[in-house]
Write an enzyme that holds these catalytic residues in place. Structure first.
Site, PDB file in Angstrom:
ATOM      1  N   GLY A 275      -0.156   4.500  -0.353  1.00 32.72           N
ATOM      2  CA  GLY A 275      -0.965   5.712  -0.236  1.00 32.72           C
ATOM      3  C   GLY A 275      -0.356   6.655   0.784  1.00 32.72           C
TER       4      GLY A 275
ATOM      5  CG  HIS B 246      -8.271   1.278  15.760  1.00 32.14           C
ATOM      6  ND1 HIS B 246      -7.816   2.323  16.526  1.00 32.14           N
ATOM      7  CD2 HIS B 246      -8.123   1.675  14.474  1.00 32.14           C
ATOM      8  CE1 HIS B 246      -7.423   3.302  15.727  1.00 32.14           C
ATOM      9  NE2 HIS B 246      -7.610   2.946  14.479  1.00 32.14           N
TER      10      HIS B 246
ATOM     11  CB  ILE C  20      -0.546   5.061   6.089  1.00 33.82           C
ATOM     12  CG1 ILE C  20      -1.782   5.773   6.657  1.00 33.82           C
ATOM     13  CG2 ILE C  20       0.264   4.447   7.242  1.00 33.82           C
ATOM     14  CD1 ILE C  20      -2.740   4.877   7.428  1.00 33.82           C
ATOM     15  N   GLY C  21       1.429   4.645   3.601  1.00 32.66           N
ATOM     16  CA  GLY C  21       2.571   3.931   3.019  1.00 32.66           C
ATOM     17  C   GLY C  21       3.732   4.881   2.727  1.00 32.66           C
TER      18      GLY C  21
ATOM     19  CG  ASN D 217     -10.476  -1.822   3.154  1.00 33.15           C
ATOM     20  OD1 ASN D 217     -10.363  -1.553   1.949  1.00 33.15           O
ATOM     21  ND2 ASN D 217     -10.383  -0.895   4.096  1.00 33.15           N
TER      22      ASN D 217
ATOM     23  NE  ARG E 231     -10.600   3.680  13.147  1.00 35.90           N
ATOM     24  CZ  ARG E 231     -10.886   4.495  14.153  1.00 35.90           C
ATOM     25  NH1 ARG E 231     -11.993   4.334  14.845  1.00 35.90           N
ATOM     26  NH2 ARG E 231     -10.059   5.470  14.484  1.00 35.90           N
TER      27      ARG E 231
ATOM     28  NE  ARG F 290      -5.550   9.661  16.376  1.00 42.09           N
ATOM     29  CZ  ARG F 290      -5.988   8.881  15.397  1.00 42.09           C
ATOM     30  NH1 ARG F 290      -6.782   7.850  15.660  1.00 42.09           N
ATOM     31  NH2 ARG F 290      -5.655   9.129  14.152  1.00 42.09           N
TER      32      ARG F 290
ATOM     33  N   GLY G  29       0.875  -1.176   0.000  1.00 44.01           N
ATOM     34  CA  GLY G  29       0.000   0.000   0.000  1.00 44.01           C
ATOM     35  C   GLY G  29       0.906   1.217   0.000  1.00 44.01           C
TER      36      GLY G  29
HETATM   37  N1  APR Z   1      -3.391  -4.201  -3.262  1.00 41.79           N
HETATM   38  C1  APR Z   1      -2.443  -3.279  -2.976  1.00 41.79           C
HETATM   39  N2  APR Z   1      -2.724  -1.993  -2.751  1.00 41.79           N
HETATM   40  C2  APR Z   1      -4.001  -1.613  -2.844  1.00 41.79           C
HETATM   41  C3  APR Z   1      -5.045  -2.519  -3.151  1.00 41.79           C
HETATM   42  C4  APR Z   1      -4.689  -3.864  -3.374  1.00 41.79           C
HETATM   43  N3  APR Z   1      -5.597  -4.786  -3.673  1.00 41.79           N
HETATM   44  N4  APR Z   1      -6.222  -1.824  -3.155  1.00 41.79           N
HETATM   45  C5  APR Z   1      -5.917  -0.557  -2.869  1.00 41.79           C
HETATM   46  N5  APR Z   1      -4.588  -0.407  -2.681  1.00 41.79           N
HETATM   47  C6  APR Z   1      -3.826   0.786  -2.400  1.00 41.79           C
HETATM   48  C7  APR Z   1      -4.361   2.029  -3.085  1.00 41.79           C
HETATM   49  O1  APR Z   1      -3.960   2.058  -4.448  1.00 41.79           O
HETATM   50  C8  APR Z   1      -3.742   3.141  -2.249  1.00 41.79           C
HETATM   51  O2  APR Z   1      -2.514   3.597  -2.789  1.00 41.79           O
HETATM   52  O3  APR Z   1      -3.885   1.101  -1.017  1.00 41.79           O
HETATM   53  C9  APR Z   1      -3.487   2.474  -0.877  1.00 41.79           C
HETATM   54  C10 APR Z   1      -4.285   3.106   0.249  1.00 41.79           C
HETATM   55  O4  APR Z   1      -3.816   4.387   0.404  1.00 41.79           O
HETATM   56  P1  APR Z   1      -4.756   5.621   0.873  1.00 41.79           P
HETATM   57  O5  APR Z   1      -6.036   5.558   0.133  1.00 41.79           O
HETATM   58  O6  APR Z   1      -3.922   6.849   0.778  1.00 41.79           O
HETATM   59  O7  APR Z   1      -5.100   5.260   2.385  1.00 41.79           O
HETATM   60  P2  APR Z   1      -4.237   5.515   3.703  1.00 41.79           P
HETATM   61  O8  APR Z   1      -4.581   6.837   4.265  1.00 41.79           O
HETATM   62  O9  APR Z   1      -2.804   5.193   3.438  1.00 41.79           O
HETATM   63  O10 APR Z   1      -4.906   4.431   4.655  1.00 41.79           O
HETATM   64  C11 APR Z   1      -4.829   3.057   4.362  1.00 41.79           C
HETATM   65  O11 APR Z   1      -5.146   2.392   6.642  1.00 41.79           O
HETATM   66  O12 APR Z   1      -5.816   3.590   8.526  1.00 41.79           O
HETATM   67  C12 APR Z   1      -6.207   2.747   7.505  1.00 41.79           C
HETATM   68  O13 APR Z   1      -8.510   3.364   7.207  1.00 41.79           O
HETATM   69  C13 APR Z   1      -7.235   3.399   6.624  1.00 41.79           C
HETATM   70  O14 APR Z   1      -7.871   1.372   5.554  1.00 41.79           O
HETATM   71  C14 APR Z   1      -7.124   2.576   5.397  1.00 41.79           C
HETATM   72  C15 APR Z   1      -5.640   2.238   5.329  1.00 41.79           C
END
Ligand code: APR
Length: 314
Positions: free
Chosen positions: A11, A175, A13-14, A95, A88, A151, A9
């Site tokens: 995004g 959580h 957080i990643g 998910n 959530r 927090r 991932g």
């Molecule tokens: N395989 C790999 N990556 C995936 C898949 C998959 N099947 N489906 C989605 N993704 C990727 C998306 O492309 C995106 O880059 O997961 C990433 C999620 O990133 P964000 O949407 O920016 O979410 P983020 O804020 O990083 O949070 C991720 O953590 O805290 C939890 O609720 C939050 O479930 C969420 C997760």
């Protein structure tokens, strides 16, 4: 040889975790995503911070699970994040499908890794990961408690004016809104919160309530996503405890097999984290009220797991 850390991932957080892992030189970092270009672009950008911060590890963005081979730790954020008005739990079916794919990728390419799950709804997604990888319980854990207690610590610091360095906080359970922050085990300079001079029960209750809805408060403000800096920092501290065998005591979502009176579900409890992953679950005494609150939270986690099982996805 350097250790390898895989971030599944790429995004919000990643990306945050890639930057932190690189700055801490935890190991070579693999940034994976299904979106073409996203992990590669973020990885290049973050790699280009290394000459500035003098970090000697490498970073690679990829769309191929083969690149996570040999990872010691995989941290999973793949999935969709919350938007305003969503809980959530609303994320469950989407998910679950995502975690199913990720579990397969990890099981195939990094079968010896420790897995830290962040994807929400957390307690259900870490259950899915554990079930589908079949990894032992010391190797599969969810990140929530460090964030929730961070927090709480931040709010206590804002209220008392004391540095967060001198504040510890204790949060148990799932959580979600039913998480159980425990003021009795939370301290300012070693003094339990209820004993701290000038802090009324009302103020403590207000901080507990704000901690419970701490994630939602940020979702409402951001409007386009959920918190990512503190969740990323929290998960990286778990990875660091494992990779550097730090023997930290952290609240993490782990599989309870009778601990705290619960069996077969993942929820937040204090654990000892080191080179063996979850090396120990630490059980402390609870008052009847605290135990009742934990049971409510555990009941909520159980409902989530039932929803996952009913979804037919696993
Ligand atoms: N395989 C790999 N990556 C995936 C898949 C998959 N099947 N489906 C989605 N993704 C990727 C998306 O492309 C995106 O880059 O997961 C990433 C999620 O990133 P964000 O949407 O920016 O979410 P983020 O804020 O990083 O949070 C991720 O953590 O805290 C939890 O609720 C939050 O479930 C969420 C997760």
């Amino acid at each position: 040889m350097r250790k390898k850390i895989a971030l599944i991932g790429s995004g919000q957080i990643g990306g945050t975790m890639a930057l932190l892992a690189m700055q801490k030189e935890l190991g070579d970092v693999i940034l994976f995503d299904i979106m073409e270009g996203t992990p590669q672009g973020k990885a290049l950008d973050i790699y280009q911070t290394a000459p500035i911060t003098s970090s000697s590890v490498s970073l690679k963005g990829t769309n191929s699970y083969a690149d996570i081979a040999g990872a010691s730790v995989c941290i999973v954020t793949a999935g969709i994040a919350r938007k305003p008005g969503m809980s959530r739990d609303d994320l469950i079916s989407t998910n679950t499908k995502v975690i199913k794919q990720v579990a397969e990728g990890i099981k195939t390419h990094a079968p010896d890794a420790f897995v830290i799950v962040i994807t929400n709804p957390l307690d259900a997604m870490v259950y899915v990961m554990h079930r589908l990888t079949g990894f032992p319980r010391n190797r599969v854990m969810g990140m929530a408690g460090i964030l929730d207690s961070a927090r709480f610590r931040t709010f206590i610091s804002m209220e008392t004016g004391v540095s967060v360095a001198d504040i510890s906080a204790f949060v148990l359970g799932g959580h979600g809104d039913s998480m159980v922050p425990l003021p009795r085990y939370s301290t300012v300079g070693g003094i339990p919160l209820p004993e701290y001079p000038g802090l009324s029960k009302e103020r403590i209750d207000a901080m507990v309530a704000r901690t419970r809805s701490g994630g939602g408060e940020i979702v409402e403000l951001l409007k386009t996503g959920s918190a990512f800096y503190a969740p990323g920092a929290a998960a990286i501290s778990m990875a660091e405890a494992i990779l550097r065998d730090q023997k930290r005591v952290f609240p993490c979502a782990v599989l309870c097999e009778g601990e705290y009176g619960h069996r077969g579900l993942f929820m937040g409890v204090p654990v000892l984290l080191g080179a063996g992953g979850v090396e120990k679950i630490i059980e402390v005494g609870l008052t009847p009220e605290e135990k009742a609150a934990l049971d409510v939270s555990a009941g909520h986690v159980r409902e989530l797991i039932e929803a996952v099982n009913r979804s037919g996805e696993i």
